[in-house]
Design an enzyme around this catalytic site. Sequence first.
Site, PDB file in Angstrom:
ATOM      1  N   GLY A  31       3.092   5.814   2.742  1.00  0.00           N
ATOM      2  CA  GLY A  31       4.241   5.923   1.824  1.00  0.00           C
ATOM      3  C   GLY A  31       4.834   4.550   1.575  1.00  0.00           C
ATOM      4  O   GLY A  31       4.180   3.533   1.807  1.00  0.00           O
ATOM      5  N   HIS A  34       3.992   0.651  -3.250  1.00  0.00           N
ATOM      6  CA  HIS A  34       4.315  -0.563  -4.014  1.00  0.00           C
ATOM      7  C   HIS A  34       3.161  -0.879  -4.960  1.00  0.00           C
ATOM      8  O   HIS A  34       2.203  -0.091  -5.072  1.00  0.00           O
ATOM      9  CB  HIS A  34       4.619  -1.726  -3.052  1.00  0.00           C
ATOM     10  N   HIS A  37      -0.466  -0.374  -3.723  1.00  0.00           N
ATOM     11  CA  HIS A  37      -0.942   1.014  -3.770  1.00  0.00           C
ATOM     12  C   HIS A  37      -1.226   1.416  -5.223  1.00  0.00           C
ATOM     13  O   HIS A  37      -2.234   2.074  -5.511  1.00  0.00           O
ATOM     14  CB  HIS A  37       0.111   1.963  -3.181  1.00  0.00           C
ATOM     15  N   GLN A  61      -0.613   6.044  14.836  1.00  0.00           N
ATOM     16  CA  GLN A  61      -1.078   4.664  14.698  1.00  0.00           C
ATOM     17  C   GLN A  61      -0.001   3.634  15.054  1.00  0.00           C
ATOM     18  O   GLN A  61      -0.209   2.440  14.882  1.00  0.00           O
ATOM     19  CB  GLN A  61      -1.648   4.414  13.304  1.00  0.00           C
ATOM     20  N   ARG A 187       6.301  -3.626   5.015  1.00  0.00           N
ATOM     21  CA  ARG A 187       7.049  -4.350   6.055  1.00  0.00           C
ATOM     22  C   ARG A 187       7.723  -5.614   5.515  1.00  0.00           C
ATOM     23  O   ARG A 187       8.579  -6.176   6.189  1.00  0.00           O
ATOM     24  CB  ARG A 187       6.135  -4.666   7.241  1.00  0.00           C
TER      25      ARG A 187
HETATM   26  P1  AMP Z   1      -0.492   1.511   4.015  1.00  0.00           P
HETATM   27  O1  AMP Z   1       0.478   2.378   3.307  1.00  0.00           O
HETATM   28  O2  AMP Z   1       0.049   0.179   4.419  1.00  0.00           O
HETATM   29  O3  AMP Z   1      -1.201   2.231   5.121  1.00  0.00           O
HETATM   30  O4  AMP Z   1      -1.610   1.162   2.947  1.00  0.00           O
HETATM   31  C1  AMP Z   1      -2.340   2.171   2.298  1.00  0.00           C
HETATM   32  C2  AMP Z   1      -3.515   1.545   1.577  1.00  0.00           C
HETATM   33  O5  AMP Z   1      -3.031   0.588   0.630  1.00  0.00           O
HETATM   34  C3  AMP Z   1      -4.444   0.796   2.530  1.00  0.00           C
HETATM   35  O6  AMP Z   1      -5.783   1.008   2.147  1.00  0.00           O
HETATM   36  C4  AMP Z   1      -4.024  -0.644   2.339  1.00  0.00           C
HETATM   37  O7  AMP Z   1      -5.062  -1.564   2.612  1.00  0.00           O
HETATM   38  C5  AMP Z   1      -3.651  -0.658   0.869  1.00  0.00           C
HETATM   39  N1  AMP Z   1      -2.710  -1.764   0.604  1.00  0.00           N
HETATM   40  C6  AMP Z   1      -1.579  -2.059   1.276  1.00  0.00           C
HETATM   41  N2  AMP Z   1      -1.019  -3.186   0.791  1.00  0.00           N
HETATM   42  C7  AMP Z   1      -1.832  -3.618  -0.204  1.00  0.00           C
HETATM   43  C8  AMP Z   1      -1.810  -4.735  -1.099  1.00  0.00           C
HETATM   44  N3  AMP Z   1      -0.845  -5.653  -1.048  1.00  0.00           N
HETATM   45  N4  AMP Z   1      -2.810  -4.859  -1.995  1.00  0.00           N
HETATM   46  C9  AMP Z   1      -3.813  -3.939  -2.067  1.00  0.00           C
HETATM   47  N5  AMP Z   1      -3.886  -2.854  -1.253  1.00  0.00           N
HETATM   48  C10 AMP Z   1      -2.914  -2.696  -0.338  1.00  0.00           C
END
Ligand code: AMP
Length: 280
Positions: A31, A34, A37, A61, A187
């Site tokens: 969630g 940004h 995503h 996690q 973060r």
């Molecule tokens: P998270 O919500 O941080 O678990 O991220 C979900 C998915 O979005 C994961 O596959 C991340 O690698 C990808 N993701 C997070 N930040 C970025 C970013 N700045 N650019 C591209 N993909 C991202």
Amino acid sequence: MQKIDKISAMQEAAAALRRAGRRIALLPTLGALHAGHASLIRLAAEKGHAVVVSTFVNPLQFGPSEDLVKYPRTATSDALLADKECAEVLFAPALEEMFPRGFSTSVQEDMVSKPLCGVARPVLFRGVLTCWLKLFHIIQPEVLVMGEKDAQQVAVVRKAVADLSLPVSILTGPTVRDADGLALSARNNYLTPTQREEALAVFGALLKAKEMVDSGVKSADRLVAEVTHIIAAKRRLRMIYVSVVDRTTMEQLREIVPGQCLLAMSYWVDEVRLTDNMPL
Ligand code: AMP
């Protein structure tokens, strides 16, 4: 876009998409969506896939001293973003729906998940794999979408998909950065303007490493030393690790292998832990 929070409703919606001849692409997230995503949703939607975005702050996690409680929860804006990017389904289950009291099964990969982030965060990848395998069984996607921002996560999941013969293909998208170069991350919301300013040195260091490789440097040690030097000049930054690794196995390399390695790093900005990497 359908908003679903129950597993049974998600199974029915996924079955209906399959009956309609759609290929389901799953983007699992924590969630706080940004532009990073959003780029992954677009990447899959542009290929004609029916995109299912899951938003679930997966407690498995997070280690005991990590930021599970304060991790941003932004359900309303998540739904707006996913809808705008043409996701078909937003799956946002509650904790009791995914992991009811007494849940006691886990999935562990024992090689690729061990170095780098696996050292200081031993539960991270087991938590990710356990949650994602459950999502796979609920949604049965044909495509799994991931960001290269989390390069070790991509490598661990690829390994588990191969080891367990999971019938899913993997689609990855490049890291999306703010205009100043900071990789987007939920973060980043924790950073004060001063901390954010210092964190920008990380992108500068990654670019410098890439420049060195482009100008013929082959030694991983030289890159690591240069990056360490740049980060050490910043008062609020502390390196957790910086390493040149094989992008598939995450094993440390001594020499640059063009197209097959990346510079991976993780660092503290005061008490905020961030990760970034640069393909070389
Ligand atoms: P998270 O919500 O941080 O678990 O991220 C979900 C998915 O979005 C994961 O596959 C991340 O690698 C990808 N993701 C997070 N930040 C970025 C970013 N700045 N650019 C591209 N993909 C991202």
